[in-house]
Write a protein that holds these residues in place. Sequence first.
Motif, short mmCIF file in Angstrom:
data_model
loop_
_atom_site.label_atom_id
_atom_site.label_comp_id
_atom_site.label_asym_id
_atom_site.label_seq_id
_atom_site.Cartn_x
_atom_site.Cartn_y
_atom_site.Cartn_z
N ASP A 45 0.82 -1.22 0.00
CA ASP A 45 0.00 0.00 0.00
C ASP A 45 0.85 1.27 0.00
N ALA A 46 2.13 1.16 -0.43
CA ALA A 46 3.02 2.31 -0.45
C ALA A 46 3.52 2.58 -1.86
N GLU A 47 3.71 3.86 -2.14
CA GLU A 47 4.35 4.28 -3.38
C GLU A 47 5.71 4.88 -3.03
N PHE A 48 6.70 4.67 -3.91
CA PHE A 48 8.05 5.14 -3.65
C PHE A 48 8.54 6.00 -4.80
N VAL A 49 9.11 7.15 -4.44
CA VAL A 49 9.74 8.03 -5.41
C VAL A 49 11.23 8.07 -5.07
N VAL A 50 12.04 7.54 -5.97
CA VAL A 50 13.48 7.47 -5.74
C VAL A 50 14.12 8.72 -6.36
N LEU A 51 14.88 9.44 -5.55
CA LEU A 51 15.54 10.66 -6.00
C LEU A 51 17.01 10.36 -6.24
N GLY A 52 17.44 10.48 -7.49
CA GLY A 52 18.84 10.21 -7.80
C GLY A 52 19.07 10.12 -9.29
N ASP A 53 20.30 9.86 -9.67
CA ASP A 53 20.67 9.72 -11.07
C ASP A 53 20.27 8.33 -11.56
N ARG A 54 19.40 8.28 -12.57
CA ARG A 54 18.86 7.00 -13.00
C ARG A 54 19.93 6.06 -13.55
N ASP A 55 20.93 6.61 -14.25
CA ASP A 55 21.98 5.75 -14.79
C ASP A 55 22.85 5.18 -13.68
N LEU A 56 23.15 5.99 -12.67
CA LEU A 56 23.90 5.49 -11.52
C LEU A 56 23.13 4.37 -10.83
N LEU A 57 21.84 4.57 -10.63
CA LEU A 57 21.02 3.57 -9.95
C LEU A 57 21.00 2.26 -10.72
N ALA A 58 20.83 2.36 -12.04
CA ALA A 58 20.80 1.15 -12.85
C ALA A 58 22.13 0.43 -12.82
N ALA A 59 23.23 1.18 -12.92
CA ALA A 59 24.55 0.57 -12.91
C ALA A 59 24.87 -0.07 -11.58
N ARG A 60 24.55 0.63 -10.48
CA ARG A 60 24.87 0.08 -9.16
C ARG A 60 23.98 -1.11 -8.82
N ALA A 61 22.74 -1.10 -9.30
CA ALA A 61 21.88 -2.26 -9.11
C ALA A 61 22.44 -3.47 -9.85
N ALA A 62 22.88 -3.25 -11.09
CA ALA A 62 23.43 -4.35 -11.87
C ALA A 62 24.68 -4.92 -11.22
N ALA A 63 25.49 -4.05 -10.59
CA ALA A 63 26.72 -4.50 -9.95
C ALA A 63 26.46 -5.44 -8.79
N VAL A 64 25.27 -5.35 -8.21
CA VAL A 64 24.95 -6.22 -7.09
C VAL A 64 23.82 -7.20 -7.45
N SER A 65 23.65 -7.43 -8.76
CA SER A 65 22.73 -8.46 -9.28
C SER A 65 21.27 -8.20 -8.93
N VAL A 66 20.87 -6.93 -8.99
CA VAL A 66 19.47 -6.57 -8.82
C VAL A 66 18.95 -6.05 -10.15
N ASP A 67 17.79 -6.52 -10.56
CA ASP A 67 17.19 -6.14 -11.84
C ASP A 67 16.47 -4.80 -11.68
N TRP A 68 17.15 -3.72 -12.03
CA TRP A 68 16.58 -2.39 -11.84
C TRP A 68 15.39 -2.15 -12.75
N SER A 69 15.43 -2.70 -13.97
CA SER A 69 14.31 -2.49 -14.89
C SER A 69 13.03 -3.12 -14.36
N ALA A 70 13.15 -4.24 -13.66
CA ALA A 70 11.97 -4.87 -13.07
C ALA A 70 11.41 -4.02 -11.94
N ILE A 71 12.28 -3.35 -11.19
CA ILE A 71 11.83 -2.49 -10.10
C ILE A 71 11.06 -1.29 -10.66
N THR A 72 11.66 -0.63 -11.64
CA THR A 72 11.04 0.59 -12.17
C THR A 72 9.83 0.30 -13.04
N ALA A 73 9.65 -0.95 -13.44
CA ALA A 73 8.45 -1.32 -14.19
C ALA A 73 7.23 -1.41 -13.29
#
Length: 348
Positions: free
Chosen positions: A50-78
């Motif tokens: 029941d919560a919505e999240f707004v992430v404040l930051g550089d989207r490319d940094l977030l995607a790259a750092r997520a990938a570095a730790v094996s997290v699927d960022w595209s699935a999160i933002t979808a």
Amino acid sequence: MNAPATQSSVPSAPRGPRPVRIAITTGEPAGVGPELTAAVLAGSAAHWPDAEFVVLGDRDLLAARAAAVSVDWSAITAHARVSVEHMPLAAPALAGNLNAANGRYVLALLDRAIDGAMAQEFDAIVTAPLQKSTINDAGVPFTGHTEYLAERTHTPRVVMMLAGTGARPLRVALATTHLPLKDVSAALTIDGLVETLRIIDHDLRRHFGVPQPRILVTGLNPHAGENGYLGREEIDTISPALKAAEAEGIDARGPYPADTLFQARYLSEADCVLAMFHDQGLPVLKYATFGEGINVTLGLPIIRTSVDHGTALDLAGTGRADAGSLIAAVDTAVSMARYRHAVAASSD
């Protein structure tokens, strides 16, 4: 990067007619904040439906750092309830390598979150750790999140409180925050301590559903001053403040020697401990709860929670950082926002 679900220290409140909206600042780009944010949000649909999240930051940094730790960022933002508000870095950021060029970027994230919360666009903000030195090296005098939040919200006094999670969490609030030890005694005043106790009492009732908070207060000196032989702050400042608070109906007791206060026989019925300075109360709290503890700023007109740790530059980008504290901070922010909504609805 996985961490167990935590139990919020805020009483459960009925879910309102709309999701609570939480802003997350991703903090120092060279630290663990971006990747921990990704790790936490990977389970957000299950943990906080029941919560919505707004992430404040550089989207490319977030995607790259997520990938570095094996997290699927595209699935999160979808996911419909997670969005990224792109705020570009001033300079490329490498994990573990500070760059003063990004100091003002970090502050811009925090400013956006504060402005949104003050405008009621966000129900709460959660802050990932930042690096004070980077902001100072960028030419901006900066003491810490707590002081900056007070300044930006025009709040004359705020209280830093760290807490564990669970049914009866250990909570430790501070009478002074980021001060050199030599300046602590002069910073303690009767009026200041009474106002601090008012804030703790008020916010434990308002945000945490504690009907009659009991606050235990430490002395400043060893053995709480030993009747004046080891210092007079307990006699001249702390005890008069406790009497004034008691006259207002605040259940604040002490001053107790800090070296013996943190025992189950004292803490079992306490809702919060007020320590006189940063390294008097927080080592005990962090020893007991590190990795699952949270930081809450009391006294603000907005809800703000954070982690109980720093930027962990040595762990950034490795996948070894524990997301437990950020999960607890998000969980508490969601619960506090729900509780505030429930209280507001009941008073309409």
